[in-house]
Design a protein around this motif. Structure first.
Motif, PDB file in Angstrom:
ATOM      1  N   GLY A 151       0.788  -1.184  -0.085  1.00  0.00           N
ATOM      2  CA  GLY A 151       0.053   0.007   0.143  1.00  0.00           C
ATOM      3  C   GLY A 151       0.901   1.173  -0.123  1.00  0.00           C
ATOM      4  N   SER A 152       1.913   1.243   0.708  1.00  0.00           N
ATOM      5  CA  SER A 152       2.745   2.542   0.701  1.00  0.00           C
ATOM      6  C   SER A 152       3.530   2.791  -0.640  1.00  0.00           C
ATOM      7  N   ALA A 153       4.065   1.834  -1.255  1.00  0.00           N
ATOM      8  CA  ALA A 153       4.243   2.096  -2.689  1.00  0.00           C
ATOM      9  C   ALA A 153       3.354   2.391  -3.478  1.00  0.00           C
ATOM     10  N   ARG A 154       2.019   1.790  -3.385  1.00  0.00           N
ATOM     11  CA  ARG A 154       1.063   2.092  -4.419  1.00  0.00           C
ATOM     12  C   ARG A 154       0.533   3.559  -4.101  1.00  0.00           C
ATOM     13  N   ASN A 155       0.498   4.102  -2.797  1.00  0.00           N
ATOM     14  CA  ASN A 155       0.006   5.235  -2.661  1.00  0.00           C
ATOM     15  C   ASN A 155       1.150   6.456  -3.204  1.00  0.00           C
ATOM     16  N   MET A 156       2.250   6.097  -3.137  1.00  0.00           N
ATOM     17  CA  MET A 156       3.311   6.799  -3.640  1.00  0.00           C
ATOM     18  C   MET A 156       3.119   7.083  -4.997  1.00  0.00           C
ATOM     19  N   VAL A 157       3.000   6.170  -5.957  1.00  0.00           N
ATOM     20  CA  VAL A 157       2.825   6.086  -6.964  1.00  0.00           C
ATOM     21  C   VAL A 157       1.579   6.837  -7.480  1.00  0.00           C
ATOM     22  N   GLN A 158       0.464   6.648  -6.927  1.00  0.00           N
ATOM     23  CA  GLN A 158      -0.753   7.256  -7.452  1.00  0.00           C
ATOM     24  C   GLN A 158      -0.506   8.805  -7.151  1.00  0.00           C
ATOM     25  N   ILE A 159       0.142   9.216  -6.198  1.00  0.00           N
ATOM     26  CA  ILE A 159       0.308  10.684  -5.959  1.00  0.00           C
ATOM     27  C   ILE A 159       1.198  11.187  -7.229  1.00  0.00           C
ATOM     28  N   ASP A 160       2.263  10.453  -7.403  1.00  0.00           N
ATOM     29  CA  ASP A 160       3.224  10.809  -8.548  1.00  0.00           C
ATOM     30  C   ASP A 160       2.454  11.168  -9.771  1.00  0.00           C
ATOM     31  N   GLN A 161       1.492   9.870 -10.162  1.00  0.00           N
ATOM     32  CA  GLN A 161       0.745  10.003 -11.318  1.00  0.00           C
ATOM     33  C   GLN A 161      -0.422  11.162 -11.335  1.00  0.00           C
ATOM     34  N   ALA A 162      -0.753  11.353 -10.391  1.00  0.00           N
ATOM     35  CA  ALA A 162      -1.822  12.543 -10.173  1.00  0.00           C
ATOM     36  C   ALA A 162      -0.920  13.902 -10.386  1.00  0.00           C
ATOM     37  N   MET A 163       0.269  14.085  -9.903  1.00  0.00           N
ATOM     38  CA  MET A 163       0.828  15.305  -9.900  1.00  0.00           C
ATOM     39  C   MET A 163       1.411  15.518 -11.270  1.00  0.00           C
ATOM     40  N   LYS A 164       1.755  14.464 -12.154  1.00  0.00           N
ATOM     41  CA  LYS A 164       2.145  14.494 -13.633  1.00  0.00           C
ATOM     42  C   LYS A 164       1.162  14.515 -14.629  1.00  0.00           C
ATOM     43  N   ASN A 165      -0.175  14.427 -14.146  1.00  0.00           N
ATOM     44  CA  ASN A 165      -1.306  14.209 -15.044  1.00  0.00           C
ATOM     45  C   ASN A 165      -0.925  12.905 -16.089  1.00  0.00           C
TER      46      ASN A 165
END
Length: 504
Positions: free
Chosen positions: A208-222
């Motif tokens: 979950g921690s890795a998944r959340n980090m990636v989800q934030i990164d994807q959202a920030m980069k559109n």
């Protein structure tokens, strides 16, 4: 039901029930994913006993899961527990209570088993033959090093995102001093493992921690592509993400797109662990694996563990072809025509297709216009959407997009339409090559327009007037000739030679 499988994962932070169903190809597909933020770690007292309230929380959550598994008529549900239950002094009593109150036989995983199942999932669902895995749980962190797909080293640290928060942070977010203390502690723990230093390999994150980090990164980069599995981040982006999250108040952090609200206070400790590991290993990149402990347990029970000969990508493409009912006899025949033409054009030095590109072409031939399964008239659109947005084990995101662009080829206009949101992913030369390979695939499939496999051989000669394709068929091939004449224009524009067809 025989085609359904359930697993309950009792973690230190969350408890999760996942139910899988087998596709036509045998691939496991999630049909239920129920999460409860139980935070059992918070109920572990100073004497390492899970308190009465903690046991009550565990039993009531499992009872709610029982209602769901009964509804699905599951005859066997795997129930596994990790760090908090493993570390609890009263674990045997807890096991007996779980069996008595819920009917589930709770298996407490050892440190090795927890690390091993994560590794097993990674080597069976990613293209990596060597790498380092990390799974940050609530109460422990598992790290492995594998080479040639074989587990070489493993370690389970007795800290996780939740226990780090409890040990070092007195408020919702850490102060500067608390962050420095936590960083020193994490670094000192990693220094205990000399096999981690300067490995210069990909770090594959699980959980979950890795998944959340990636989800934030994807959202920030559109990020324009769907899917988290095999999403890749350069190491410096983890540092940038840490700086950004450090700048946010707790209220803003809870509202941050991509971050589960219940993980807001755990995100910074987890990021610090990732950042320290990337630093000490001099990692080449950070890659997310959506497949972890739960999938690893199923891999152990349902297929042979990964070996050096396992080809994750080949298996995934085969699964796609089966799920979308591709006629593999026709696919094999067209692939033969395709490679024959490639070899001829290479021989004449019209093209220079290397070994890697041949593999990509053959892969795309296996799934060319698989969208016909949904609708023949709009097969190109469906093919592109399915391939670009479906997780394909063994393919990184850029490679998945390349496959989608080749296998969905219809014409130049449609190709540009699909490629436009991703133009900064490719050079002009790369886009031109993808368009050429897509046109070649479409031309080769036109040589089997009636799906009778009548074209037996293709030879190409370079004449004064252009390229002459000598096409030998076993039976009359009027329909194939008609379609090939229509499709050759796409090839002609890209290879800059007139093409003439001679059927006999």
């Amino acid at each position: 039901m025989k085609d359904k499988y359930g697993i309950i994962d009792i973690g230190s932070n969350t408890m999760r029930l996942v139910i899988y169903k087998r596709d036509k190809s045998g691939r496991l597909k999630e049909i239920e994913n129920v999460k409860s933020v139980a935070r059992l770690r918070n109920f572990l007292n100073h004497d390492e006993y899970l308190t009465e309230n903690g046991v009550h929380k565990l039993i009531t959550t499992l009872s709610s899961f029982r209602a769901i598994t009964d509804f699905h008529r599951l005859t066997e549900v795997k129930c596994v527990a990790t760090a908090t239950i493993r570390q609890a002094a009263n674990r045997e009593v807890i096991q007996e209570l779980v069996q008595k109150e819920t009917g589930y036989s709770m298996r407490i995983l050892s440190e090795y088993e927890e690390a091993y199942y994560g590794y097993l999932a990674v080597v069976n669902t990613t293209p990596f033959t060597e790498g380092i895995t990390i799974d940050i749980g609530g109460g422990s962190t598992e790290i492995t090093y594998f080479k040639d797909k074989e587990l070489v080293e493993y370690h389970s640290f007795p800290f996780g995102a939740l226990s780090l928060k409890k040990q070092f942070v007195n408020s919702e977010l850490p102060s500067q001093n608390e962050k420095e203390e936590m960083k020193l502690f994490i670094n000192s723990q990693f220094q205990l493992l000399p096999w981690l230093r300067e490995k210069k390999l990909p770090i594959i994150g699980i959980g979950g921690s890795a998944r959340n980090m990636v989800q934030i990164d994807q959202a920030m980069k559109n990020y324009p592509l769907a899917g988290l599995h095999l999403y890749e981040m350069p190491p410096e982006d983890i540092q940038l993400l840490g700086l950004y999250i450090n700048s946010l108040s707790f209220d803003k952090l809870q509202k941050l797109e991509g971050l589960s609200k219940d993980r807001a206070e755990l995100m910074l400790p987890a990021l610090m662990v990732f950042d320290e590991l990337v630093s000490i290993t001099k990692a080449s990149s950070f890659v997310l694996s959506r497949k972890g402990l739960r999938e690893g347990i199923f891999f152990e029970g349902m297929k042979n563990p990964a070996t050096k000969g396992t080809n994750v990508l080949t298996d995934s493409i085969d699964e796609l072809a089966k799920d979308f009912e591709m006629n593999m006899e026709n696919v094999k025949h067209v692939t033969g025509i395709l490679i024959c033409i490639v070899d001829e054009l290479n021989r004449l030095k019209v093209l220079s297709v290397n070994v890697h590109e041949r593999k990509e072409l053959k892969r795309a031939a296996n799934v060319f216009h698989l969208g016909e399964y949904i609708d023949a008239e709009s097969s190109s659109q469906h093919t592109f959407y399915l391939l670009a947005n479906r997780t394909i084990d063994g393919l990184m995101h850029k490679e998945r997009l390349k496959l989608a662009l080749m296998a969905s080829f219809k014409n130049k206009t449609v190709f540009k339409q699909y490629a436009n949101p991703f133009r900064n992913w490719f050079t002009e030369d790369e886009l031109r090559a993808l368009r050429l390979y897509g046109a070649m695939l479409k031309f080769c499939y036109s040589l089997n327009a009636t799906k009778r496999n009548v074209v037996e051989k293709v030879e190409v000669t370079l004449e004064e007037k252009g390229l002459l394709f000598h096409i030998q068929s076993s039976r009359p091939a009027d329909a194939e000739e008609y379609q090939a004449e229509r499709q050759k224009k796409h090839l002609e524009k890209l290879i800059k030679y007139p093409i003439h067809l001679r059927f006999y």
